[in-house]
Design a protein around this motif. Structure first.
Motif, PDB file in Angstrom:
ATOM      1  N   ARG A 199       0.800  -1.222  -0.080  1.00 13.41           N
ATOM      2  CA  ARG A 199      -0.032   0.018  -0.040  1.00 13.41           C
ATOM      3  C   ARG A 199       0.870   1.346   0.035  1.00 13.41           C
ATOM      4  N   MET A 200       2.097   1.111   0.707  1.00 13.87           N
ATOM      5  CA  MET A 200       3.029   2.340   0.388  1.00 13.87           C
ATOM      6  C   MET A 200       3.291   2.723  -1.026  1.00 13.87           C
ATOM      7  N   ALA A 203       0.026   4.121  -2.471  1.00 13.67           N
ATOM      8  CA  ALA A 203       0.011   5.565  -2.059  1.00 13.67           C
ATOM      9  C   ALA A 203       0.985   6.669  -2.715  1.00 13.67           C
ATOM     10  N   LEU A 222      12.514   2.764   2.633  1.00 12.72           N
ATOM     11  CA  LEU A 222      11.935   1.639   3.367  1.00 12.72           C
ATOM     12  C   LEU A 222      12.601   0.277   3.530  1.00 12.72           C
ATOM     13  N   GLY A 301      11.145   3.630  14.631  1.00 12.48           N
ATOM     14  CA  GLY A 301      10.426   3.811  13.334  1.00 12.48           C
ATOM     15  C   GLY A 301       9.671   2.620  12.833  1.00 12.48           C
ATOM     16  N   SER A 304       5.777   0.798  13.871  1.00 13.38           N
ATOM     17  CA  SER A 304       4.518   0.936  13.434  1.00 13.38           C
ATOM     18  C   SER A 304       4.243   0.103  12.292  1.00 13.38           C
TER      19      SER A 304
ATOM     20  N   PHE B  92      -6.181   5.934   2.512  1.00 11.86           N
ATOM     21  CA  PHE B  92      -6.183   4.498   2.560  1.00 11.86           C
ATOM     22  C   PHE B  92      -6.794   3.797   3.852  1.00 11.86           C
ATOM     23  N   SER B  94      -5.886   1.677   6.133  1.00 14.71           N
ATOM     24  CA  SER B  94      -5.007   2.017   7.158  1.00 14.71           C
ATOM     25  C   SER B  94      -4.033   2.864   7.094  1.00 14.71           C
ATOM     26  N   ALA B  96      -1.514   4.194   5.215  1.00 10.11           N
ATOM     27  CA  ALA B  96      -0.664   3.984   4.360  1.00 10.11           C
ATOM     28  C   ALA B  96       0.276   5.199   4.556  1.00 10.11           C
ATOM     29  N   LEU B  97       0.332   5.769   5.838  1.00  9.13           N
ATOM     30  CA  LEU B  97       1.625   6.779   5.534  1.00  9.13           C
ATOM     31  C   LEU B  97       2.760   6.456   5.580  1.00  9.13           C
ATOM     32  N   PHE B  98       3.678   7.130   4.977  1.00  7.04           N
ATOM     33  CA  PHE B  98       5.185   6.847   4.951  1.00  7.04           C
ATOM     34  C   PHE B  98       5.877   6.834   6.013  1.00  7.04           C
ATOM     35  N   PRO B  99       6.434   5.615   6.651  1.00  7.68           N
ATOM     36  CA  PRO B  99       6.911   5.763   8.235  1.00  7.68           C
ATOM     37  C   PRO B  99       8.182   6.575   8.321  1.00  7.68           C
TER      38      PRO B  99
END
Ligand SMILES: Nc1ncnc2c1ncn2[C@@H]1O[C@H](COP(=O)(O)OP(=O)(O)OP(=O)(O)O)[C@@H](O)[C@H]1O
Ligand SMILES: [Mg+2]
Lengths: 304, 370
Positions: A199-200, A203, A222, A301, A304, B92, B94, B96-99
């Motif tokens: 999903r990243m 997005a 990531l 980090g 989550s 989205f 859940s 889907a923020l960029f961590p």
């Protein structure tokens, strides 16, 4: 009073918890720290025909400590050592870079493959480990030699008229190193890539990032931990690699492990060899320490 | 709650024309769906799990390609555009923020892709963060925020590019009930402030009713009914819709009298006198749907021939503002009745085992032929 309190204290020392922690600690000390201290000890000593001088001397109620820094100073004086360190670092860095360039698409492809194929593809990556390392390196000799498989093949096809000299050059050395260390790069990369949340990527695309931008701005950051872990796993052993440079490298390919070998077994100069080793370890500790710091910073980090 | 009349004469922004999606050649996730969404409206897709809501939404975002059918946005065919070419943004499920990016950079991500820089970028991002009341949180990483705050960052990120169409997939799914209710209204406020058109996916019909001006009820890839919240609730067109949206009592029966202005339906429990006509014939099997809150209880037998029945109280659920009673009728059917608690709880209130009469008016129920 004092005497009585000793037994409970001893008992507290031998709890299961302490034993569980203690055994690996003893192991680490006996097999890693102690030999290292020994090497450090030797590096500060003199060679006395067949044995090494003692660092301390007890006479007339005086303890004399004698540290010989001559070996370390000599490391700086003779440019051979400096050149060898630089050359080893260069080969290790190049090996790491090529492994990353080849390994990343490799790991990416496996992590995106259908789930039932992934295990099989990973097995294929690890397959070479099932045959002898030496055998595989010798196989490269047969492939790259002047009358080896590659040259014969190319000449047979008429691509080249005379054999290309590949064996015992930095080319053959690099090929051998990349080949040998590639799995160490692919596995940690795969481990982070397979966990990458699809999903990243969606997005990022949704917000207007092209596939290329998505890769640079999302996928790579990531999977940074995998990149760093894989790079260290390749870089550290590649830096001290002996067998591959010995078998595939050129006669004048400078690798620190070969110098070590010569100091130990040809020159029989243990203190010098130990000093070379200590400096080599320090050179490796620097990237390790950096990695650990990065690890600590990012651990939060990743939660989550 | 968006008013219905305001959107009726606006132009159509999104048009879905006969769209289907078949996965792996067999799974019909979305089945020949057509739909128009007007500019500025919030449109909700509701339906049970696996009915194809997300798949439809993902086709609007461009993550899935329709097997057949076309999608038009502002009159332009966008069916074959990639996600990054569409003026559509999605929030989205859940988030889907960029961590690896902080809140500010998360919101700036989409704007930077449009080439925004410097003061202009900062202005747009700061405006978004203040809109969702997170101005002070720009430096935080997503994992340092609460669920509700993350949800607002996700909203800010999806609104930052001023999309023509905003897609929301279960936007409040990760929040607890209390927070959901306040956030629903907050979300509608922000969306209306920005004036963006929305398609919202939820499996919570109450959320759909609160937030949306139009609702489509989906089942197995089909649209069963599309309408305003009150149309869907008061005049459901099928048993499924009646049962999916809110609570309902269903009486199975046969049409007896069939007049243009009323019909009567004979059921084993009672005879219904319904104050509207249907397109059907006398003798036809139908269902009468009756909402629990449209029933009254009394201890004396009503003085009429229809629209009442007798029962025994078998279950009482006291919910504060109202109480739900379950009455067991003589046929064994359990009738759900919801009564407002107009006075404080009294000792002589109904209790288990009491025999009571339930009655309702001719305009309380709706006849379902499907
Ligand atoms: N990539 C896919 N491949 C195969 N089948 C899929 C795929 N995605 C969804 N489906 C199937 O399509 C159907 C609809 O799925 P979808 O995700 O749209 O449901 P949903 O309405 O969003 O459900 P939920 O409320 O649980 O999120 C399901 O039967 C699902 O199994
Ligand atoms: Mg879904």
């Amino acid at each position: 009073m004092r005497k009585q309190s000793i037994m409970p204290r001893l008992r507290r020392l031998f709890t299961v918890r302490n034993l569980v922690i203690g055994i690996p600690m003893i192991w680490l000390f006996a097999l890693a720290a102690a030999p290292l201290l020994l090497v450090l000890n030797i590096s500060l000593a003199h060679m006395e025909v067949t044995s090494v001088s003692s660092l301390w001397h007890w006479a007339d109620n005086e303890l004399t400590l004698k540290f010989n820094f001559g070996n370390y100073l000599y490391l700086g004086e003779d440019s051979l050592y400096f050149d060898t360190y630089v050359s080893s670092l260069k080969f290790a860095a190049l090996t790491t870079l090529y492994c990353l360039i080849v390994g990343y698409p490799f790991a990416y492809f496996i992590s995106r493959a259908p789930e039932h194929l992934r295990t099989m593809l990973l097995m294929l990556v690890m397959l070479p480990f099932w045959t002898s390392f030496l055998l595989r390196i010798y196989a490269w000799k047969a492939l790259l030699a002047d009358n080896g498989v590659v040259n014969n093949g190319l000449m047979g096809l008429g691509v080249i008229a005379s054999p290309i000299h590949m064996m015992h050059t930095s080319f053959s050395l690099t090929i051998g190193m990349v080949y040998a260390y590639l799995p160490f790069m692919v596995l940690p990369l795969y481990a982070t890539l397979v966990k990458l949340d699809g999903r990243m990527l969606e997005a990022a695309a949704d917000l207007g990032a092209s596939p290329f931008k998505t890769f640079w701005l999302v996928t790579v950051p990531l999977t940074k931990r995998g990149i760093i872990a894989g790079s260290l796993l390749v870089f550290i052993p590649a830096f001290g690699e002996y067998v591959i440079p010995e078998l595939l490298g050129g006669p004048r390919t400078l690798m620190i492990a070969r110098v070590l070998w010569d100091e130990f077994f040809s020159n029989n100069d243990w203190p010098m060899a130990s000093a070379v080793t200590i400096v080599m370890i320090l050179l490796i500790l620097v990237p390790m320490a950096l990695f650990n710091r990065y690890n600590d910073e990012t651990r939060l980090g990743e939660k989550s | 709650m968006a008013s219905v009349t305001a959107t009726t004469d606006r132009e159509v922004l999104l048009k879905i024309d006969g769209v289907s999606k078949i996965f792996d050649g067999v799974v019909k996730a979305v089945d020949n769906v057509s739909l128009s969404v007007k500019k500025g409206e919030i449109f909700a897709l509701v339906g049970s799990s696996g009915c194809g809501k997300s798949t439809l939404l993902r086709m609007l975002a461009g993550f899935e390609t329709p097997t057949s059918g076309r999608i038009y946005l502002s009159g332009q065919d966008i069916t074959d555009l990639t996600p990054y070419e569409r003026p559509v943004n999605m929030m989205f499920q859940s988030y889907a923020l960029f961590p690896h990016l902080n809140v500010w950079d998360n919101v700036a991500f989409g704007l930077r892709r449009d080439g925004l820089k410097g003061a202009e970028l900062a202005e747009r991002v700061d405006a978004m963060l203040s809109l969702v009341q997170l101005s002070k949180y720009g430096k935080r990483k997503p994992h340092q925020l609460s669920g509700g705050q993350q949800q607002r960052v996700a909203l800010a990120r999806s609104l930052a590019k001023r999309p023509t169409l905003l897609l929301l997939d279960e936007p409040l799914g990760a929040l607890d009930k209390k927070l959901r209710e306040t956030t629903q209204l907050e979300l509608v406020n922000i969306i209306e402030q920005v004036g963006v058109t929305c398609v919202l996916v939820t499996h919570d019909q109450e959320e759909a009713m609160t937030m949306a001006s139009h609702i489509a009820v989906m089942d197995e890839g089909y649209f069963l009914q599309v309408g305003t919240p009150d149309e869907i609730y008061e005049t459901p067109n099928s048993r499924f819709v009646a049962g999916f949206v809110g609570n309902v009592n269903i009486f199975e029966g046969k049409v007896d009298e069939d007049e243009p202005d009323h019909i009567t339906v004979i059921c084993p429990e009672c005879t219904h006198y319904v104050g509207h006509g249907i397109t059907g014939t006398s003798g036809m099997r139908v269902a009468v749907a009756l909402r629990p809150e449209k029933i009254q209880l009394s201890s004396v037998q009503p003085n009429k021939n229809h629209n009442w029945c007798a029962g025994e109280v078998v279950e009482i659920a006291y919910l504060g503002p109202h109480t739900t009673y379950h009455l067991k009728l003589k046929t064994g059917m359990v009738l759900k009745v919801q009564q407002p608690n107009l006075t404080r709880k009294m000792a002589d209130d109904l209790t288990w085992g009491d025999h009571v009469f339930a009655h309702w008016t001719r305009d309380a129920m709706v006849v379902l032929t499907e």
